[in-house]
Design an enzyme around this catalytic site. Structure first.
Site, mmCIF file in Angstrom:
data_model
loop_
_atom_site.group_PDB
_atom_site.id
_atom_site.type_symbol
_atom_site.label_atom_id
_atom_site.label_comp_id
_atom_site.label_asym_id
_atom_site.label_seq_id
_atom_site.Cartn_x
_atom_site.Cartn_y
_atom_site.Cartn_z
ATOM 1 N N TYR A 3 43.680 45.561 50.262
ATOM 2 C CA TYR A 3 44.399 44.556 49.477
ATOM 3 C C TYR A 3 45.625 45.177 48.806
ATOM 4 O O TYR A 3 46.744 44.729 49.005
ATOM 5 C CB TYR A 3 43.438 43.976 48.436
ATOM 6 C CG TYR A 3 43.982 42.813 47.644
ATOM 7 C CD1 TYR A 3 44.291 41.617 48.260
ATOM 8 C CD2 TYR A 3 44.154 42.913 46.266
ATOM 9 C CE1 TYR A 3 44.781 40.532 47.521
ATOM 10 C CE2 TYR A 3 44.629 41.833 45.523
ATOM 11 C CZ TYR A 3 44.932 40.650 46.154
ATOM 12 O OH TYR A 3 45.402 39.574 45.416
ATOM 13 N N ASP A 4 45.372 46.237 48.025
ATOM 14 C CA ASP A 4 46.458 46.831 47.231
ATOM 15 C C ASP A 4 47.630 47.274 48.108
ATOM 16 O O ASP A 4 48.779 46.963 47.843
ATOM 17 C CB ASP A 4 45.972 48.077 46.472
ATOM 18 C CG ASP A 4 44.803 47.798 45.546
ATOM 19 O OD1 ASP A 4 44.285 46.662 45.572
ATOM 20 O OD2 ASP A 4 44.399 48.724 44.815
ATOM 21 N N ARG A 21 34.041 37.344 41.593
ATOM 22 C CA ARG A 21 34.860 37.834 40.486
ATOM 23 C C ARG A 21 34.150 37.576 39.163
ATOM 24 O O ARG A 21 33.226 36.774 39.075
ATOM 25 C CB ARG A 21 36.244 37.185 40.510
ATOM 26 C CG ARG A 21 37.114 37.885 41.529
ATOM 27 C CD ARG A 21 38.511 37.353 41.546
ATOM 28 N NE ARG A 21 38.594 36.114 42.283
ATOM 29 C CZ ARG A 21 39.735 35.560 42.669
ATOM 30 N NH1 ARG A 21 40.874 36.156 42.403
ATOM 31 N NH2 ARG A 21 39.747 34.428 43.333
ATOM 32 N N GLY A 64 29.639 48.989 35.189
ATOM 33 C CA GLY A 64 30.005 50.132 34.349
ATOM 34 C C GLY A 64 29.521 49.858 32.939
ATOM 35 O O GLY A 64 28.543 49.123 32.724
ATOM 36 N N THR A 101 39.272 46.910 30.856
ATOM 37 C CA THR A 101 39.918 45.705 30.313
ATOM 38 C C THR A 101 40.581 44.870 31.412
ATOM 39 O O THR A 101 40.968 45.392 32.460
ATOM 40 C CB THR A 101 40.993 46.062 29.266
ATOM 41 O OG1 THR A 101 42.052 46.764 29.924
ATOM 42 C CG2 THR A 101 40.416 46.904 28.150
ATOM 43 N N PRO A 137 39.917 49.335 38.386
ATOM 44 C CA PRO A 137 40.912 49.722 37.375
ATOM 45 C C PRO A 137 40.328 49.705 35.956
ATOM 46 O O PRO A 137 39.584 48.792 35.601
ATOM 47 C CB PRO A 137 42.007 48.660 37.530
ATOM 48 C CG PRO A 137 41.868 48.169 38.931
ATOM 49 C CD PRO A 137 40.396 48.220 39.226
HETATM 50 N N1 UDP Z 1 32.967 42.687 36.843
HETATM 51 C C1 UDP Z 1 31.760 42.753 36.125
HETATM 52 N N2 UDP Z 1 30.737 41.952 36.524
HETATM 53 C C2 UDP Z 1 30.831 41.082 37.558
HETATM 54 C C3 UDP Z 1 32.051 41.006 38.276
HETATM 55 C C4 UDP Z 1 33.094 41.839 37.888
HETATM 56 O O1 UDP Z 1 31.618 43.528 35.175
HETATM 57 O O2 UDP Z 1 29.843 40.379 37.841
HETATM 58 C C5 UDP Z 1 34.085 43.536 36.392
HETATM 59 C C6 UDP Z 1 34.752 44.340 37.502
HETATM 60 O O3 UDP Z 1 34.087 45.574 37.686
HETATM 61 C C7 UDP Z 1 36.158 44.489 36.947
HETATM 62 C C8 UDP Z 1 36.380 43.211 36.138
HETATM 63 O O4 UDP Z 1 35.076 42.694 35.887
HETATM 64 O O5 UDP Z 1 36.220 45.586 36.061
HETATM 65 C C9 UDP Z 1 37.198 42.170 36.875
HETATM 66 O O6 UDP Z 1 36.669 42.065 38.168
HETATM 67 P P1 UDP Z 1 37.116 40.946 39.181
HETATM 68 O O7 UDP Z 1 36.334 41.145 40.435
HETATM 69 O O8 UDP Z 1 37.061 39.608 38.541
HETATM 70 O O9 UDP Z 1 38.664 41.195 39.468
HETATM 71 P P2 UDP Z 1 39.609 42.486 39.544
HETATM 72 O O10 UDP Z 1 40.426 42.373 38.313
HETATM 73 O O11 UDP Z 1 38.785 43.745 39.543
HETATM 74 O O12 UDP Z 1 40.344 42.300 40.805
#
Ligand code: UDP
Length: 315
Positions: free
Chosen positions: A148-149, A189, A208, A213, A277
């Protein structure tokens, strides 16, 4: 009033944009292969001004596909959720490389303006915060997010090179996390995951320690910015961040979702995905100056609208 072609117009952001354009009196073409979108998303936009075709934009489309000359082409087609773009990794690479070239060529053919939907993922795991457009990013080119990136970064390079070498009026938007109705319930997401889990009374899965953030922008604000990017003058060759600078940790976001749904906060910690990130917050000074735009929907209000949409879909 004019004619706009939106690739990915059956997707989450795309369908809201199509609806807005139809309301403003535009004639709108949509190409979408439905890999993550659905024609159901366009139910409210149906009518003679909408011409929707199922097509993979990684494959050049014949001119006779539409009997119409476009004034603006907006390229939004691409999976955007980590689980989808990793499942569809090769398709994601193609739609942001070949697909971008096909969309630019279609715009060139008609003398149309071109708007490329890019992403804050071009900054990777950034060392600076907030991220201004001048920041080059820190991306792992061979990691699980690279499909993607890196393809989005290639799409940006391609857009800029066409702008430098041809007469095309090309513009780039970098979207930061956007949320709202029509996100898929199972898109993986954090927004749909937390809302679904809270509505079902399940613990929220924080990856994590939840100190990473994000900054969440409601979809109507995002669409307003795209509209201004499509219609504004003197924006050729510009790259503009679009997002809400209200940054929060994922743990704080879990609290906000639980509070909005009025359930006690329960958290289940899961491993942090590779290359996730650690921080993300847009610097939106350029959007404010060049588009006169800033987000107006705050998180509690946006969450209420999004939860209303998900409530009827969660069983
Ligand atoms: N995330 C989380 N629990 C979930 C789904 C995502 O803690 O059930 C975290 C994920 O690790 C990231 C952030 O939420 O740090 C946003 O993740 P997302 O997949 O929505 O989008 P991203 O910004 O990473 O593309």
């Amino acid at each position: 009033m004019a004619n706009a072609l939106i690739t990915g117009g059956a997707g989450f952001i795309g369908s809201h944009l199509v609806e807005r354009l139809i309301k403003e009196g535009w004639t709108v073409g949509v190409l979408d292969n439905l890999s993550t979108g659905s024609w159901d998303n366009l139910d409210l936009a149906q009518g003679p001004s909408l011409i929707a075709k199922t097509w993979d934009v990684s494959v050049p489309w014949p001119t006779e596909k539409f009997d119409i000359k476009w004034d603006v082409v907006v390229h939004l087609a691409s999976p955007a959720s980590p689980i989808h773009y990793q499942r569809l990794s090769l398709e994601t690479l193609r739609v942001n490389s070949r697909g971008t070239e096909n969309a630019i060529e279609a715009a060139l053919r008609d003398g149309a303006r071109f708007v490329y939907g890019s992403t804050s993922e071009t900054y990777g795991d950034p060392e600076v915060s907030p991220q201004p457009e001048t920041y080059w990013g820190r991306v792992n080119p061979v990691g699980p997010r690279a499909c993607y990136d890196e393809s989005k970064r290639y799409g940006e390079a391609l857009t800029m090179e066409y702008w430098r070498r041809t007469a095309i009026d090309a513009r780039i938007i970098r979207f930061f996390n956007c949320y709202g109705p029509r996100m898929q319930l199972d898109d993986g997401r954090v927004v749909p995951n937390f809302i679904r889990q809270a509505l079902l009374g399940e613990p929220l899965t924080v990856y994590g320690d939840g100190s990473q953030t994000r900054s969440f922008c409601y979809v109507s604000d995002t669409v307003e910015a795209i509209y201004r990017m499509m219609t504004g003058s003197k924006l050729a060759g510009h790259v503009i961040n679009i997002g809400n600078p209200w940054e929060m940790t994922i743990r704080e976001f879990a609290q906000a979702v639980s509070a909005a749904i009025e359930v006690p906060l329960q958290i289940e910690y899961r491993p942090l995905p590779q290359d996730d990130p650690t921080q993300r917050r847009p610097d939106i000074q350029k959007a404010e100056q060049l588009l006169g735009w800033r987000p107006v929907v705050d998180l509690p209000e946006g969450l209420i609208k999004t939860i209303r949409y998900f409530r009827s879909r969660v069983r």
